[in-house]
Write a protein that holds these residues in place. Structure first.
Motif, PDB file in Angstrom:
ATOM      1  N   VAL A  49       1.904   5.672  -6.910  1.00 13.60           N
ATOM      2  CA  VAL A  49       2.482   5.999  -5.611  1.00 13.60           C
ATOM      3  C   VAL A  49       3.851   5.326  -5.556  1.00 13.60           C
ATOM      4  N   LYS A  50       4.639   5.699  -4.571  1.00 16.89           N
ATOM      5  CA  LYS A  50       5.933   5.044  -4.393  1.00 16.89           C
ATOM      6  C   LYS A  50       5.703   3.652  -3.828  1.00 16.89           C
ATOM      7  N   ASP A  51       6.219   2.640  -4.515  1.00 11.74           N
ATOM      8  CA  ASP A  51       6.120   1.277  -4.012  1.00 11.74           C
ATOM      9  C   ASP A  51       7.432   0.818  -3.397  1.00 11.74           C
ATOM     10  N   ARG A  52       8.424   1.661  -3.507  1.00 11.45           N
ATOM     11  CA  ARG A  52       9.750   1.341  -2.997  1.00 11.45           C
ATOM     12  C   ARG A  52      10.398   2.622  -2.488  1.00 11.45           C
ATOM     13  N   VAL A  53      11.017   2.540  -1.318  1.00 14.51           N
ATOM     14  CA  VAL A  53      11.742   3.678  -0.753  1.00 14.51           C
ATOM     15  C   VAL A  53      13.174   3.210  -0.558  1.00 14.51           C
ATOM     16  N   ASP A  57      11.018  -2.259   0.033  1.00 21.92           N
ATOM     17  CA  ASP A  57       9.754  -2.418  -0.682  1.00 21.92           C
ATOM     18  C   ASP A  57       8.612  -2.170   0.294  1.00 21.92           C
ATOM     19  N   ARG A  58       7.713  -1.261  -0.080  1.00 23.91           N
ATOM     20  CA  ARG A  58       6.578  -0.959   0.778  1.00 23.91           C
ATOM     21  C   ARG A  58       5.588  -2.116   0.779  1.00 23.91           C
ATOM     22  N   ASN A  59       4.766  -2.186   1.794  1.00 28.00           N
ATOM     23  CA  ASN A  59       3.751  -3.211   1.939  1.00 28.00           C
ATOM     24  C   ASN A  59       2.808  -3.166   0.738  1.00 28.00           C
ATOM     25  N   ASP A  65      -4.061  -0.071  -1.512  1.00 23.23           N
ATOM     26  CA  ASP A  65      -5.058   0.780  -0.866  1.00 23.23           C
ATOM     27  C   ASP A  65      -4.877   2.239  -1.284  1.00 23.23           C
ATOM     28  N   GLU A  66      -3.644   2.711  -1.310  1.00 24.17           N
ATOM     29  CA  GLU A  66      -3.384   4.099  -1.697  1.00 24.17           C
ATOM     30  C   GLU A  66      -3.708   4.333  -3.174  1.00 24.17           C
ATOM     31  N   LEU A  67      -3.426   3.363  -4.035  1.00 25.87           N
ATOM     32  CA  LEU A  67      -3.764   3.495  -5.449  1.00 25.87           C
ATOM     33  C   LEU A  67      -5.277   3.592  -5.640  1.00 25.87           C
ATOM     34  N   GLU A  68      -6.015   2.761  -4.924  1.00 29.61           N
ATOM     35  CA  GLU A  68      -7.478   2.798  -5.006  1.00 29.61           C
ATOM     36  C   GLU A  68      -8.021   4.128  -4.499  1.00 29.61           C
ATOM     37  N   THR A  69      -7.475   4.617  -3.412  1.00 30.65           N
ATOM     38  CA  THR A  69      -7.914   5.901  -2.851  1.00 30.65           C
ATOM     39  C   THR A  69      -7.653   7.032  -3.835  1.00 30.65           C
ATOM     40  N   LEU A  70      -6.467   7.058  -4.431  1.00 25.77           N
ATOM     41  CA  LEU A  70      -6.157   8.091  -5.426  1.00 25.77           C
ATOM     42  C   LEU A  70      -7.099   8.007  -6.625  1.00 25.77           C
ATOM     43  N   ALA A  71      -7.384   6.790  -7.075  1.00 28.46           N
ATOM     44  CA  ALA A  71      -8.282   6.611  -8.224  1.00 28.46           C
ATOM     45  C   ALA A  71      -9.685   7.120  -7.903  1.00 28.46           C
ATOM     46  N   ARG A  72     -10.164   6.853  -6.695  1.00 23.75           N
ATOM     47  CA  ARG A  72     -11.487   7.348  -6.300  1.00 23.75           C
ATOM     48  C   ARG A  72     -11.501   8.876  -6.259  1.00 23.75           C
ATOM     49  N   ASN A  73     -10.431   9.461  -5.722  1.00 23.37           N
ATOM     50  CA  ASN A  73     -10.346  10.924  -5.665  1.00 23.37           C
ATOM     51  C   ASN A  73     -10.328  11.536  -7.064  1.00 23.37           C
ATOM     52  N   GLN A  74      -9.593  10.920  -7.998  1.00 22.37           N
ATOM     53  CA  GLN A  74      -9.464  11.476  -9.345  1.00 22.37           C
ATOM     54  C   GLN A  74     -10.679  11.204 -10.219  1.00 22.37           C
ATOM     55  N   ALA A  75     -11.416  10.137  -9.952  1.00 17.25           N
ATOM     56  CA  ALA A  75     -12.584   9.800 -10.772  1.00 17.25           C
ATOM     57  C   ALA A  75     -13.649  10.883 -10.721  1.00 17.25           C
ATOM     58  N   VAL A  76     -13.700  11.606  -9.642  1.00 14.88           N
ATOM     59  CA  VAL A  76     -14.699  12.664  -9.470  1.00 14.88           C
ATOM     60  C   VAL A  76     -14.563  13.720 -10.569  1.00 14.88           C
TER      61      VAL A  76
END
Length: 130
Positions: A49-53, A57-59, A65-76
């Motif tokens: 995900v973008k960590d910098r705009v 620098d993003r939180n 949290d977004e990386l974990e969510t993407l990983a859960r979505n893709q693991a399926v």
């Protein structure tokens, strides 16, 4: 002046991501403790995900949290029902190992974790960060 402010706002918003957990992703648990005894490795998931705009620098917690969510979505798609972070996030990218632990193990999501209860009045009560 209004046009310049609107353009700047659109540029900043275009760099933000709002990652939603898919219905299938809710059935993938995150093994924070790394315990995947009795599970078969299904593969690896690399997410970013973008960590910098721009100069901003993003939180860090939001990026994780977004990386974990993407990983859960893709693991399926592997198919896998459990993921374990293999590395710390770096430059908005993270690597996860994905496992098949079978239907015998109940998949616990971050929302299902019960807070640790205080043993005595002086002890603190902890809650997961959402």
């Amino acid at each position: 002046m209004k046009t310049a402010l609107l353009a700047a706002a659109l540029v900043l918003l275009s760099g933000c991501t709002w990652v939603k957990l898919d219905d299938a992703g809710t059935r993938v648990r995150v093994a924070y403790d790394g315990r995947v005894d009795g599970c078969d490795k299904a593969g690896e998931v690399t997410v970013s995900v973008k960590d910098r705009v721009g100069f901003y620098d993003r939180n860090d917690l939001k990026v994780r949290d977004e990386l974990e969510t993407l990983a859960r979505n893709q693991a399926v798609s592997l198919p896998a029902d459990t993921i374990v972070a293999r590395s710390e996030p770096r430059n908005g990218e993270q690597l996860f190992d994905a496992y098949r632990c079978g239907g015998g193990r109940r998949a616990a999501t971050t929302r299902e974790y019960a807070p640790a209860r205080a043993k005595e009045k002086e002890d603190a009560e902890t809650f997961p960060v959402r």
